[in-house]
Design a protein around this motif. Structure first.
Motif, short mmCIF file in Angstrom:
data_model
loop_
_atom_site.label_atom_id
_atom_site.label_comp_id
_atom_site.label_asym_id
_atom_site.label_seq_id
_atom_site.Cartn_x
_atom_site.Cartn_y
_atom_site.Cartn_z
N GLY A 233 36.33 43.92 45.26
CA GLY A 233 36.72 44.92 44.53
C GLY A 233 35.52 45.33 43.61
O GLY A 233 35.69 45.59 42.52
N GLY B 57 33.12 47.13 43.22
CA GLY B 57 32.72 48.46 42.43
C GLY B 57 31.06 48.74 42.45
O GLY B 57 30.46 48.14 43.54
N TYR C 290 28.98 42.13 36.77
CA TYR C 290 29.29 40.76 37.09
C TYR C 290 28.90 40.06 38.01
O TYR C 290 29.37 39.10 38.29
CB TYR C 290 30.89 40.60 36.48
CG TYR C 290 31.13 41.13 35.06
CD1 TYR C 290 30.86 40.85 33.95
CD2 TYR C 290 32.09 42.31 35.22
CE1 TYR C 290 30.96 41.37 32.96
CE2 TYR C 290 32.55 42.96 33.88
CZ TYR C 290 31.90 42.49 32.80
OH TYR C 290 32.30 43.20 31.60
N THR D 161 39.03 45.64 52.21
CA THR D 161 39.95 45.57 51.14
C THR D 161 40.31 44.12 50.89
O THR D 161 40.29 43.32 51.95
CB THR D 161 41.24 46.29 51.62
OG1 THR D 161 41.93 45.89 52.67
CG2 THR D 161 41.06 47.72 51.76
N ALA D 162 40.72 43.80 49.88
CA ALA D 162 41.22 42.61 49.65
C ALA D 162 42.23 41.79 50.52
O ALA D 162 42.14 40.81 50.86
CB ALA D 162 41.79 42.42 48.15
N GLU D 163 43.00 42.57 50.87
CA GLU D 163 44.15 42.39 51.67
C GLU D 163 43.77 41.80 53.20
O GLU D 163 44.53 41.32 53.61
CB GLU D 163 45.10 43.58 51.83
CG GLU D 163 45.94 43.78 50.60
CD GLU D 163 45.12 44.94 49.68
OE1 GLU D 163 44.01 45.10 49.77
OE2 GLU D 163 45.89 45.66 48.73
N THR E 128 36.92 41.49 39.67
CA THR E 128 37.14 41.79 38.10
C THR E 128 37.69 43.31 37.87
O THR E 128 37.17 44.25 38.62
CB THR E 128 35.49 41.93 37.24
OG1 THR E 128 35.03 42.60 38.08
CG2 THR E 128 34.87 40.45 37.40
N GLN F 13 47.01 47.38 46.94
CA GLN F 13 48.26 47.58 47.63
C GLN F 13 49.14 46.34 47.37
O GLN F 13 50.29 46.44 47.51
CB GLN F 13 48.33 48.16 48.96
CG GLN F 13 47.65 49.82 49.06
CD GLN F 13 47.37 50.14 50.48
OE1 GLN F 13 48.32 49.97 51.17
NE2 GLN F 13 46.45 50.78 50.69
C1 SAM Z 1 37.95 49.34 37.84
S1 SAM Z 1 37.20 49.00 39.26
C2 SAM Z 1 36.33 47.81 38.85
C3 SAM Z 1 34.87 47.36 39.42
C4 SAM Z 1 33.91 46.11 39.34
N1 SAM Z 1 34.77 44.91 39.69
C5 SAM Z 1 34.04 46.28 37.73
O1 SAM Z 1 34.39 45.27 37.02
O2 SAM Z 1 33.22 47.13 37.14
C6 SAM Z 1 38.37 48.54 40.54
C7 SAM Z 1 37.82 48.77 41.93
O3 SAM Z 1 38.77 47.74 42.85
C8 SAM Z 1 38.51 48.74 44.17
N2 SAM Z 1 39.58 48.64 44.87
C9 SAM Z 1 40.81 49.03 44.86
N3 SAM Z 1 41.62 48.76 45.47
C10 SAM Z 1 41.16 47.76 46.46
C11 SAM Z 1 41.47 46.94 47.49
N4 SAM Z 1 42.91 47.00 48.07
N5 SAM Z 1 40.81 46.11 47.74
C12 SAM Z 1 39.46 45.76 47.26
N6 SAM Z 1 39.06 46.45 46.04
C13 SAM Z 1 39.85 47.46 45.62
C14 SAM Z 1 38.33 50.03 43.66
O4 SAM Z 1 37.78 50.68 44.96
C15 SAM Z 1 37.55 49.96 42.57
O5 SAM Z 1 35.94 50.04 43.14
#
Ligand code: SAM
Length: 258
Positions: free
Chosen positions: A50, A52, A56, A87-89, A104, A111
């Motif tokens: 995730g 982004g 970090y 995705t993480a899953e 982070t 999900q």
């Molecule tokens: C609030 S942002 C945080 C981004 C970065 N880690 C930061 O600290 O700025 C949350 C991120 O989680 C990602 N995300 C949402 N669902 C996810 C999933 N199932 N697996 C991996 N990443 C996911 C979103 O696309 C988004 O980029």
């Protein structure tokens, strides 16, 4: 919500809509980065799940970022590695591929948080590090007086700390993360002593919890905050926070070793 990699988001927030401009407000704070660095220990290879726009991701480490939302991948600066669209899953890596796994401000959007954390455990030999908010504490922030549905949404979305600890397993520590007064990572509590920042639409857009309430509800909350700032009512209740160098809010760093 169906899984939808590559476009808006694979999580519960639509980063196709709210992702634009994220990096203007959500930059890595160096003090929080130090706490994360200490939690990663002597890891050299790290998967950042995730990821982004790359907050970090230390230049001193070999980081493999994973990010499902195209709008977020597009904001990654050129000096960082391009992110894997996954995705993480379902992490597309073999077992034990990395020294450590990091995530982070992301687990609350997944999900299936247990599946995602089990995947992080599977691909890392060393620590799994999770920067997140403790849902039991998010309503303690003064913003709850103005925008209860926003923080209710936040409290609903963040997985409880014990759920995270159990899902990763092993030896788990949970440390509160001190938020500095001039924190450059603009999550809601980062503005504890700078309430005027939350009057900016871009600052609110960069905190996904605001996207879970109707625009009229958000507008009414902001109008109440603006009125209290204009009248001095906010300062009468919370003005001491303007001078407090650090805030202990809901931000926590969870570290699990096998
Ligand atoms: C609030 S942002 C945080 C981004 C970065 N880690 C930061 O600290 O700025 C949350 C991120 O989680 C990602 N995300 C949402 N669902 C996810 C999933 N199932 N697996 C991996 N990443 C996911 C979103 O696309 C988004 O980029």
């Amino acid at each position: 919500m169906t899984e939808q990699t590559g476009t808006g988001s694979a999580g519960d927030a639509d980063y196709g809509t709210i992702g634009a401009g994220y990096r203007d407000y959500r930059r890595p704070d160096p003090r929080i980065a130090r706490a994360i660095g200490a939690a990663l220990g002597d890891a050299d290879t790290v998967v950042n799940v995730g990821a982004g726009a790359g907050s970090y991701e230390s230049p001193d480490l070999r980081v493999t970022p994973v990010e499902p939302a195209a709008a977020m991948r597009a904001q990654r600066p050129a000096h960082l590695a391009p992110a894997v669209d996954a995705t993480a899953e379902r992490l597309p890596f073999p077992d034990d591929a990395f020294d450590a796994a990091l995530t982070t401000f992301s687990v609350h959007q997944w999900q299936d948080v247990r599946a995602g954390l089990a995947e992080m455990r599977r691909v890392a030999t060393g620590p799994v590090v999770v920067l997140t908010c403790d849902p039991a504490l998010v309503r303690d922030f003064w913003l709850y007086e103005y925008a209860p549905p926003v923080l209710d949404a936040e409290a609903r979305r963040y997985p409880p700390v014990d759920v995270i600890a159990e899902a990763v397993g092993g030896r788990v520590t949970v440390e509160p993360v001190r938020i500095p007064a001039d924190c450059v990572d603009g999550f809601n509590e980062a503005y504890y002593g700078r309430p005027e920042m939350l009057l900016e639409p871009g600052a609110r857009r960069a905190c996904s919890s605001w996207s879970f309430v109707e625009p009229a509800v958000a507008d009414a909350a902001v109008a109440r905050l603006r009125a209290d700032l204009d009248s001095g009512a906010w300062d009468a209740r919370h003005g001491a926070l303007r001078h407090r160098p650090e805030y202990h809010g809901s931000l926590v760093l969870i570290r699990a070793t096998p």
